[in-house]
Design a protein around this motif. Structure first.
Motif, PDB file in Angstrom:
ATOM      1  N   GLU A  72       0.760  -1.346   0.042  1.00  0.00           N
ATOM      2  CA  GLU A  72      -0.043  -0.021  -0.042  1.00  0.00           C
ATOM      3  C   GLU A  72       0.852   1.304   0.017  1.00  0.00           C
ATOM      4  N   LEU A  76       0.255   4.133  -2.903  1.00  0.00           N
ATOM      5  CA  LEU A  76       0.052   5.679  -2.325  1.00  0.00           C
ATOM      6  C   LEU A  76       1.386   6.566  -2.227  1.00  0.00           C
ATOM      7  N   ILE A 114     -14.946   5.006  -1.367  1.00  0.00           N
ATOM      8  CA  ILE A 114     -13.858   5.749  -0.371  1.00  0.00           C
ATOM      9  C   ILE A 114     -13.747   7.317  -0.618  1.00  0.00           C
ATOM     10  N   TYR A 116     -12.259  11.096   0.941  1.00  0.00           N
ATOM     11  CA  TYR A 116     -11.502  11.935   1.862  1.00  0.00           C
ATOM     12  C   TYR A 116     -11.388  13.285   1.636  1.00  0.00           C
ATOM     13  N   LEU A 128      -6.722   4.695  -5.712  1.00  0.00           N
ATOM     14  CA  LEU A 128      -7.386   4.137  -4.256  1.00  0.00           C
ATOM     15  C   LEU A 128      -8.245   2.915  -4.746  1.00  0.00           C
ATOM     16  N   VAL A 131      -5.613   0.224  -4.135  1.00  0.00           N
ATOM     17  CA  VAL A 131      -5.165   0.023  -2.364  1.00  0.00           C
ATOM     18  C   VAL A 131      -6.459  -0.946  -2.042  1.00  0.00           C
ATOM     19  N   ILE A 153      -5.110   4.774   4.011  1.00  0.00           N
ATOM     20  CA  ILE A 153      -4.950   6.140   3.201  1.00  0.00           C
ATOM     21  C   ILE A 153      -4.896   7.256   4.164  1.00  0.00           C
ATOM     22  N   ASP A 154      -5.246   6.841   5.513  1.00  0.00           N
ATOM     23  CA  ASP A 154      -5.069   7.951   6.566  1.00  0.00           C
ATOM     24  C   ASP A 154      -3.541   8.036   6.888  1.00  0.00           C
ATOM     25  N   LEU A 157      -1.708   9.517   3.084  1.00  0.00           N
ATOM     26  CA  LEU A 157      -2.074  10.830   2.488  1.00  0.00           C
ATOM     27  C   LEU A 157      -2.151  11.815   3.396  1.00  0.00           C
ATOM     28  N   VAL A 162     -10.951  10.627   6.427  1.00  0.00           N
ATOM     29  CA  VAL A 162     -11.247   9.476   5.431  1.00  0.00           C
ATOM     30  C   VAL A 162     -12.679   8.631   5.818  1.00  0.00           C
TER      31      VAL A 162
END
Length: 212
Positions: A72, A76, A114, A116, A128, A131, A153-154, A157, A162
């Motif tokens: 991941e 990302l 998803i 954010y 996205l 992931v 993601i948190d 990014l 999120v």
């Protein structure tokens, strides 16, 4: 003579093969395990229609569980900061996925949504979806997968928040056990402003559901 050949093949199939440096069984080990399961199910792995099945199953597993070899962090890694100050919600919905239940190793299939709020930039939209696959293509529970996607993601990014909604049908419920097909399971995960402000959760759900 045939009995001796079959005995030799069975002995060859069941001998332990070398493992790789990470302790992962060899391809020969995996194919032998498939032959064992075929025999356990009551069929003959040496009959014509099943001769190449172990190879096909192992090849399929390489694809179905490729998430163990994906990162991941790499997915990302690239963030686009030149977005003219855009800071409103980014939502990618209806991301299809298929995964496998870690309890029965049968599929569950569905969609992920998803969203954010960017802080330092945005990520490519395809990332996205990628992931989702990183975590879906592993033995999973839907609850764990939902949390893993949100946390990744948190973490990478650093957004202001999120929101994840995952909906899926589990074959372990429709094909076996209670055998109730068409039942959907929904899981959510919220971080940042989505967790702190219920109106943001409502906005997220409205965008996911309300524009159809």
């Amino acid at each position: 003579m045939d009995a001796i050949v079959n005995l030799y093949r069975r002995d060859r199939d069941e001998r332990p093969a070398p493992q790789d440096a990470a302790g992962r069984p060899s391809r020969e080990d995996a194919e032998a395990a498939v032959r064992t399961l075929i025999r356990w199910a009551g069929d003959d792995p040496e009959r014509e229609g099943l001769l190449d099945t172990p190879k096909r199953v192992v090849k399929a597993y390489e694809e179905l569980f490729s998430g163990y070899r994906a990162s991941e962090a790499e997915v990302l890694a690239k963030v686009f900061e030149e977005v003219e100050g855009y800071g409103d919600i980014v939502l990618v919905r209806d991301i299809p996925f298929h995964s496998h239940c870690e309890h029965h190793m049968v599929p569950f299939v569905g969609k992920a949504h998803i969203a954010y709020y960017p802080s330092r930039g945005v990520v490519g939209l395809s990332k996205l979806a990628r992931v989702v696959d990183v975590f879906a293509k592993r033995l999973q529970t839907q609850e764990t997968m939902t949390a893993q996607i949100a946390n990744a993601i948190d973490d990478f990014l650093k957004p202001r928040g999120v929101a994840i909604l995952v909906e899926a049908e589990h074959m372990c419920m429709s094909m076996r056990g209670v055998q109730k097909g068409g039942v959907s399971t929904l899981t959510t995960q919220f971080t940042g402003v989505f967790r702190e402000d219920p109106t943001e959760q409502v906005r997220f759900m409205t965008l996911v559901r309300g524009l159809r």
